[in-house]
Design a protein around this motif. Sequence first.
Motif, PDB file in Angstrom:
ATOM      1  N   HIS A  21       0.912  -1.265   0.010  1.00  0.00           N
ATOM      2  CA  HIS A  21      -0.151  -0.002   0.171  1.00  0.00           C
ATOM      3  C   HIS A  21       0.878   1.301  -0.057  1.00  0.00           C
ATOM      4  O   HIS A  21       0.632   2.234  -0.674  1.00  0.00           O
ATOM      5  N   LEU A  22       1.968   1.207   0.764  1.00  0.00           N
ATOM      6  CA  LEU A  22       2.868   2.441   1.042  1.00  0.00           C
ATOM      7  C   LEU A  22       3.348   2.798  -0.339  1.00  0.00           C
ATOM      8  O   LEU A  22       3.465   3.949  -0.749  1.00  0.00           O
ATOM      9  N   ILE A  23       3.961   1.757  -1.185  1.00  0.00           N
ATOM     10  CA  ILE A  23       4.651   2.203  -2.229  1.00  0.00           C
ATOM     11  C   ILE A  23       3.547   2.700  -3.465  1.00  0.00           C
ATOM     12  O   ILE A  23       3.911   3.853  -4.236  1.00  0.00           O
ATOM     13  N   PRO A  24       2.403   2.178  -3.564  1.00  0.00           N
ATOM     14  CA  PRO A  24       1.520   2.899  -4.854  1.00  0.00           C
ATOM     15  C   PRO A  24       1.246   4.215  -4.184  1.00  0.00           C
ATOM     16  O   PRO A  24       1.202   5.082  -5.000  1.00  0.00           O
ATOM     17  N   PRO A 251       2.407   2.643 -13.446  1.00  0.00           N
ATOM     18  CA  PRO A 251       3.491   1.851 -13.946  1.00  0.00           C
ATOM     19  C   PRO A 251       4.818   2.345 -13.492  1.00  0.00           C
ATOM     20  O   PRO A 251       5.123   3.521 -13.175  1.00  0.00           O
ATOM     21  N   THR A 252       5.698   1.512 -13.145  1.00  0.00           N
ATOM     22  CA  THR A 252       7.070   1.858 -12.418  1.00  0.00           C
ATOM     23  C   THR A 252       7.792   2.533 -13.105  1.00  0.00           C
ATOM     24  O   THR A 252       7.953   2.468 -14.423  1.00  0.00           O
ATOM     25  N   GLU A 371       4.016  -4.581 -13.520  1.00  0.00           N
ATOM     26  CA  GLU A 371       5.417  -4.357 -13.735  1.00  0.00           C
ATOM     27  C   GLU A 371       5.507  -5.468 -14.886  1.00  0.00           C
ATOM     28  O   GLU A 371       6.287  -5.315 -15.800  1.00  0.00           O
ATOM     29  N   GLY A 372       5.090  -6.848 -14.723  1.00  0.00           N
ATOM     30  CA  GLY A 372       5.029  -7.800 -15.833  1.00  0.00           C
ATOM     31  C   GLY A 372       4.700  -7.388 -17.061  1.00  0.00           C
ATOM     32  O   GLY A 372       5.342  -7.288 -18.068  1.00  0.00           O
ATOM     33  N   LEU A 373       3.490  -6.817 -17.067  1.00  0.00           N
ATOM     34  CA  LEU A 373       2.863  -6.499 -18.432  1.00  0.00           C
ATOM     35  C   LEU A 373       3.215  -5.198 -19.056  1.00  0.00           C
ATOM     36  O   LEU A 373       3.326  -4.906 -20.121  1.00  0.00           O
ATOM     37  N   GLN A 374       3.700  -4.273 -18.101  1.00  0.00           N
ATOM     38  CA  GLN A 374       4.306  -2.928 -18.737  1.00  0.00           C
ATOM     39  C   GLN A 374       5.655  -3.215 -19.635  1.00  0.00           C
ATOM     40  O   GLN A 374       6.182  -2.598 -20.220  1.00  0.00           O
ATOM     41  N   PHE A 445      -0.414  -1.117 -20.257  1.00  0.00           N
ATOM     42  CA  PHE A 445       0.105  -0.979 -19.048  1.00  0.00           C
ATOM     43  C   PHE A 445       1.232  -0.368 -18.767  1.00  0.00           C
ATOM     44  O   PHE A 445       1.474   0.306 -17.669  1.00  0.00           O
ATOM     45  N   GLY A 446       2.026  -0.043 -19.834  1.00  0.00           N
ATOM     46  CA  GLY A 446       3.268   1.119 -19.644  1.00  0.00           C
ATOM     47  C   GLY A 446       3.051   2.402 -20.327  1.00  0.00           C
ATOM     48  O   GLY A 446       4.003   3.116 -20.459  1.00  0.00           O
ATOM     49  N   ASN A 447       1.776   2.665 -20.469  1.00  0.00           N
ATOM     50  CA  ASN A 447       1.593   3.804 -21.505  1.00  0.00           C
ATOM     51  C   ASN A 447       1.553   5.073 -20.355  1.00  0.00           C
ATOM     52  O   ASN A 447       0.726   5.362 -19.666  1.00  0.00           O
TER      53      ASN A 447
END
Length: 468
Positions: A21-24, A251-252, A371-374, A445-447
């Motif tokens: 939760h903290l990271i998002p 996305p990261t 992360e995987g899909l981006q 996902f990475g757009n």
Amino acid sequence: MAENGDVKLHIAMLPWLAFGHLIPFLELAKLMASKGHNISFISTPRNIDRLPKIPQTLTQFINFIKINLPEVENLPENAESTRDLPANKVPYLKIACDGLRKPMVDFLNNTSLDWIICDFATYWLGPIAAEHGVRTAYFSIYPALFLGFYGSPETAMHGDADRETLEEFIKLPKWVSFESEVRPSLFQLTRVRNNKLTVGVQNVKDSYRLGATIRACDAVIVRSILDFEPDWLNLLKELYQKPVIPVGLLPTTVNHDDNDNASWLETKQWLDMHEKGSVVYIAFGTETKPSQYELTQLALGLELSGLPFYWVLIDQRGSSDDEVLELPIRFEERTRGRGVVCKSWAPQFKIVSHDSVGGLLSHSGLSSVVEGLQLGKPLVLLPFLMDQGLIASYLVEKKMACMVHREDVDGSFTPESVADSLSLVMVKEDGKMYREKAKEMMSLFGNRDVQDKCLDELMHFLINSSHK
């Protein structure tokens, strides 16, 4: 720097005490700060000290505020996040979190704010903020499909007469008017229930916290985009009768500051030795610890697959966790050279970005999925908890991932089912659809343009609603 003329908001953020939760929340804070808005990011001292460093350009806009957790009986010393204690002690962390009422009242008395963006756990915050003339938004780190499964705020708080047993709860709810395969498994619900048995009646149920938070807030912000789950986002608007704003998939973004540290260079060297697309990366986030049985089956399945692997393994959650997981005897010896078992923090995004990584085996937590899909890497899913089961079933429905087969009632699975799923998605011709779908999903996902548009719409709403 701020848009909408020179309007700059002061926004406080109070995430639940879990790094998932903290990271998002921090990602969203950075995006809002990049538009020139001032953020007060509130958590406990130890959690704030463990957060990733923010870019230098944003330090003037993000103020980290440390508040101490009250001492609670049965909560281990220095346990400030779910990472620090076993699952059956997490309810004590929620009781401690409820003790943050007073420091939050003190903060509100001394701070001029436009909005507080809060999480599900602090169900008491909305009314307190309203008394101080501050609007609140609930930020769901879960997608809309998870929220939709719980129904209206009142249903989440008080339950539904048609869903009194676990068997009834795994069916698609009556308020969902469209076809969907989204459902948890029985074993996931049982697991959640078992983790609550160690606590007395004073603890408030998660579903009540969620419903009360949504009922009291002025808007709901969801980590999602319309192109990913349009039906579920529209359902939330009907269920909540208040603004529901998809904030993007967050996305990261790569932090280049630590590219040269010794442990990454060693990891990169190992990855460089392997062929493109040959390595499977395995991680289950900071929240999920497999049982000893699950760990053994998984390890034997990895061994059986013959694939090179990089496995980030949490074998203990904090020093009070007395169930330390053990790999099968001589497993590391038998897979030496082919596999790495990492028991400390690993730079997931950088590892998965590497050309040699051909797929992820994950619990289907949304951050790992994104992360995987981006990065266009296909997913094999092994969900453990209810939110993970719901997300996994949706990704399978949309042909975005493959799920390891597990028995619905007890969650048992075989090493063969792990090996078969990995071989299908990573290697076999039959699994080519998963590899192609993952590449196709990169543009969704990475757009960054989609993410920027979602953020602009959120800020437009927050600015225009803050003084009405």
